[in-house]
Scaffold this active site. Structure first.
Site, PDB file in Angstrom:
ATOM      1  N   ARG A 190      46.747  28.835  51.064  1.00 33.39           N
ATOM      2  CA  ARG A 190      46.765  29.381  49.526  1.00 33.39           C
ATOM      3  C   ARG A 190      47.799  29.694  49.765  1.00 33.39           C
ATOM      4  NH1 ARG A 190      41.159  31.896  47.274  1.00 33.39           N
ATOM      5  NH2 ARG A 190      41.960  32.614  45.728  1.00 33.39           N
ATOM      6  N   ARG A 230      32.509  36.655  34.201  1.00 32.83           N
ATOM      7  CA  ARG A 230      31.567  35.682  35.203  1.00 32.83           C
ATOM      8  C   ARG A 230      30.302  36.925  35.792  1.00 32.83           C
ATOM      9  NH1 ARG A 230      35.071  32.997  40.077  1.00 32.83           N
ATOM     10  NH2 ARG A 230      35.957  35.106  40.362  1.00 32.83           N
ATOM     11  N   LYS A 259      37.406  26.715  40.432  1.00 32.27           N
ATOM     12  CA  LYS A 259      37.792  25.630  41.453  1.00 32.27           C
ATOM     13  C   LYS A 259      36.321  25.544  41.402  1.00 32.27           C
ATOM     14  CE  LYS A 259      40.533  28.959  43.549  1.00 32.27           C
ATOM     15  NZ  LYS A 259      40.830  29.572  42.014  1.00 32.27           N
ATOM     16  N   ARG A 264      45.146  39.487  42.128  1.00 37.20           N
ATOM     17  CA  ARG A 264      44.974  38.296  42.616  1.00 37.20           C
ATOM     18  C   ARG A 264      45.865  37.592  41.501  1.00 37.20           C
ATOM     19  NH1 ARG A 264      38.951  38.671  41.133  1.00 37.20           N
ATOM     20  NH2 ARG A 264      38.620  36.159  41.818  1.00 37.20           N
ATOM     21  N   ARG A 300      30.957  40.439  40.687  1.00 41.25           N
ATOM     22  CA  ARG A 300      31.505  40.023  42.284  1.00 41.25           C
ATOM     23  C   ARG A 300      32.335  41.314  41.780  1.00 41.25           C
ATOM     24  NH1 ARG A 300      34.706  34.487  43.476  1.00 41.25           N
ATOM     25  NH2 ARG A 300      36.511  35.890  43.201  1.00 41.25           N
TER      26      ARG A 300
HETATM   27  P1  AP5 Z   1      35.076  29.845  38.720  1.00 40.58           P
HETATM   28  O1  AP5 Z   1      34.693  28.482  39.033  1.00 40.58           O
HETATM   29  O2  AP5 Z   1      34.243  30.343  39.339  1.00 40.58           O
HETATM   30  O3  AP5 Z   1      36.634  29.984  38.651  1.00 40.58           O
HETATM   31  P2  AP5 Z   1      37.259  29.864  40.534  1.00 40.58           P
HETATM   32  O4  AP5 Z   1      38.791  29.068  40.006  1.00 40.58           O
HETATM   33  O5  AP5 Z   1      36.390  29.692  41.496  1.00 40.58           O
HETATM   34  O6  AP5 Z   1      37.860  31.867  40.538  1.00 40.58           O
HETATM   35  P3  AP5 Z   1      37.895  32.621  41.261  1.00 40.58           P
HETATM   36  O7  AP5 Z   1      37.822  34.116  41.074  1.00 40.58           O
HETATM   37  O8  AP5 Z   1      36.702  31.837  42.342  1.00 40.58           O
HETATM   38  O9  AP5 Z   1      39.323  32.329  41.975  1.00 40.58           O
HETATM   39  P4  AP5 Z   1      39.826  32.792  43.277  1.00 40.58           P
HETATM   40  O10 AP5 Z   1      40.471  32.154  44.441  1.00 40.58           O
HETATM   41  O11 AP5 Z   1      40.538  34.375  42.860  1.00 40.58           O
HETATM   42  O12 AP5 Z   1      38.757  33.685  44.461  1.00 40.58           O
HETATM   43  P5  AP5 Z   1      37.915  33.600  46.105  1.00 40.58           P
HETATM   44  O13 AP5 Z   1      36.864  33.700  46.448  1.00 40.58           O
HETATM   45  O14 AP5 Z   1      39.107  31.602  45.727  1.00 40.58           O
HETATM   46  O15 AP5 Z   1      35.338  30.296  36.754  1.00 40.58           O
HETATM   47  C1  AP5 Z   1      35.062  31.235  36.590  1.00 40.58           C
HETATM   48  C2  AP5 Z   1      34.637  32.038  35.207  1.00 40.58           C
HETATM   49  O16 AP5 Z   1      34.927  30.979  34.334  1.00 40.58           O
HETATM   50  C3  AP5 Z   1      33.043  31.756  35.300  1.00 40.58           C
HETATM   51  O17 AP5 Z   1      32.681  32.577  34.654  1.00 40.58           O
HETATM   52  C4  AP5 Z   1      32.825  30.336  34.751  1.00 40.58           C
HETATM   53  O18 AP5 Z   1      31.578  30.086  34.064  1.00 40.58           O
HETATM   54  C5  AP5 Z   1      33.721  29.642  33.810  1.00 40.58           C
HETATM   55  N1  AP5 Z   1      34.090  28.378  33.696  1.00 40.58           N
HETATM   56  C6  AP5 Z   1      34.855  27.680  34.634  1.00 40.58           C
HETATM   57  N2  AP5 Z   1      35.120  26.609  33.792  1.00 40.58           N
HETATM   58  C7  AP5 Z   1      35.707  27.243  32.929  1.00 40.58           C
HETATM   59  C8  AP5 Z   1      35.830  26.153  31.377  1.00 40.58           C
HETATM   60  N3  AP5 Z   1      36.032  24.845  31.858  1.00 40.58           N
HETATM   61  N4  AP5 Z   1      35.765  26.485  30.819  1.00 40.58           N
HETATM   62  C9  AP5 Z   1      34.903  27.741  30.154  1.00 40.58           C
HETATM   63  N5  AP5 Z   1      34.697  28.917  31.013  1.00 40.58           N
HETATM   64  C10 AP5 Z   1      34.523  28.313  32.422  1.00 40.58           C
HETATM   65  O19 AP5 Z   1      39.447  34.210  46.622  1.00 40.58           O
HETATM   66  C11 AP5 Z   1      38.216  35.635  46.761  1.00 40.58           C
HETATM   67  C12 AP5 Z   1      39.576  36.225  47.398  1.00 40.58           C
HETATM   68  O20 AP5 Z   1      39.236  36.054  49.157  1.00 40.58           O
HETATM   69  C13 AP5 Z   1      40.894  36.674  46.945  1.00 40.58           C
HETATM   70  O21 AP5 Z   1      41.451  37.368  46.313  1.00 40.58           O
HETATM   71  C14 AP5 Z   1      41.527  36.300  49.166  1.00 40.58           C
HETATM   72  O22 AP5 Z   1      42.021  38.167  49.103  1.00 40.58           O
HETATM   73  C15 AP5 Z   1      40.556  36.087  50.007  1.00 40.58           C
HETATM   74  N6  AP5 Z   1      41.052  35.125  50.293  1.00 40.58           N
HETATM   75  C16 AP5 Z   1      39.971  33.322  50.173  1.00 40.58           C
HETATM   76  N7  AP5 Z   1      40.599  32.605  50.221  1.00 40.58           N
HETATM   77  C17 AP5 Z   1      41.916  33.032  51.362  1.00 40.58           C
HETATM   78  C18 AP5 Z   1      42.751  32.003  52.244  1.00 40.58           C
HETATM   79  N8  AP5 Z   1      42.792  30.656  52.173  1.00 40.58           N
HETATM   80  N9  AP5 Z   1      43.866  32.696  52.215  1.00 40.58           N
HETATM   81  C19 AP5 Z   1      43.685  34.415  52.055  1.00 40.58           C
HETATM   82  N10 AP5 Z   1      43.166  35.049  51.441  1.00 40.58           N
HETATM   83  C20 AP5 Z   1      42.282  34.412  51.358  1.00 40.58           C
HETATM   84 MG    MG Z   2      35.751  30.787  42.747  1.00 38.74          MG
END
Ligand code: AP5
Ligand code: MG
Length: 208
Positions: free
Chosen positions: A88, A122, A13, A163, A152
């Site tokens: 989410r 990552r 994402k 997660r 992270r």
């Molecule tokens: P990356 O692009 O970083 O992936 P991502 O989908 O952004 O993954 P996240 O870990 O950020 O998602 P998340 O939903 O767990 O975390 P968030 O910060 O939203 O890519 C990942 C890796 O893969 C990188 O190394 C990249 O280089 C590689 N990659 C990407 N594309 C690739 C490809 N095509 N091929 C190969 N490699 C690739 O949330 C964190 C926490 O916050 C949650 O757990 C929750 O506790 C809280 N939170 C956030 N939003 C909410 C909400 N709406 N409600 C309640 N709690 C929330």
């Molecule tokens: Mg992310």
């Protein structure tokens, strides 16, 4: 154009958001980034969020929805925005429909067995860029801003598993919510590179 980016942890994402932001000039709003900034700043929101994030659980809806509603009331999003990590669960999706109009939900679909390696490998920068150790060749600085890369706190195998469990239980049904509204666009990431995945998404977004 207002977009929701949906996908499991590690689906890409943030990676896609960064490319979409550049090409389509949309404001990128990541609830995860907002929480991490609050944790770093030691704010009351950060203090609430930390326990949930460390446990791989969702931060309570009343906290999260208010943050997004307030952010979407700001002037800079009037030209279009992209939500990364929100909604989410179904409740958040219903709330969002009360304060914003979403044009399309881009759902990034990745095989589960790829996710653990992607997340644990990552490295991120405070500017929002993310990388994978396999492509960094030992580099420790961000290519975009020169900042120091780090891992992270929630990117360890135990928290990642939690997660993923939370994603399947609470977030995956959100795809169906947008499907029923005729707004779902699923991109099968497969083994496609970020650029290849982006090409498919960009082609779709030209329709809006
Ligand atoms: P990356 O692009 O970083 O992936 P991502 O989908 O952004 O993954 P996240 O870990 O950020 O998602 P998340 O939903 O767990 O975390 P968030 O910060 O939203 O890519 C990942 C890796 O893969 C990188 O190394 C990249 O280089 C590689 N990659 C990407 N594309 C690739 C490809 N095509 N091929 C190969 N490699 C690739 O949330 C964190 C926490 O916050 C949650 O757990 C929750 O506790 C809280 N939170 C956030 N939003 C909410 C909400 N709406 N409600 C309640 N709690 C929330
Ligand atoms: Mg992310």
């Amino acid at each position: 154009m207002n977009i929701v980016l949906l996908g499991a942890p590690g689906a890409g994402k943030g990676t896609q958001a960064s490319m979409i932001e550049e090409k389509f000039s949309l404001v990128h709003i990541s609830t995860g980034d907002i929480f991490r900034a609050n944790i770093k700043g030691g704010t009351p929101i950060g203090k609430i969020a930390k326990g949930y994030i460390d446990a791989g659980k969702l931060v309570p809806d009343e906290v999260t929805c208010k943050i997004v509603e307030n952010r979407l009331g700001e002037e800079d999003v009037k030209g279009g925005f992209m939500l990364d990590g929100f909604p989410r669960n179904i409740f958040q999706a219903e709330q969002l429909d009360k304060f914003a109009k979403i044009d399309v939900c881009v759902n990034i679909d990745v095989d589960i067995d790829l996710l653990m390696d992607r997340i644990c490998g990552r490295r991120v920068c405070a500017c929002g860029e993310s990388y994978h150790v396999s492509t960094l060749n030992g580099e420790t600085k961000c290519k975009k801003c020169g900042g120091t890369l780090y891992r992270r706190d929630d990117d360890n195998p135990e928290t990642v598993q939690k997660r993923l469990d939370t994603y399947f239980k609470e977030t995956a049904p959100v795809a169906d919510y947008y499907k029923k509204q005729g707004k779902l666009f699923t991109v099968k990431s497969g083994k496609g590179s970020p650029k290849e995945v982006f090409a498919v998404i960009a082609e779709k977004l030209k329709e809006y």
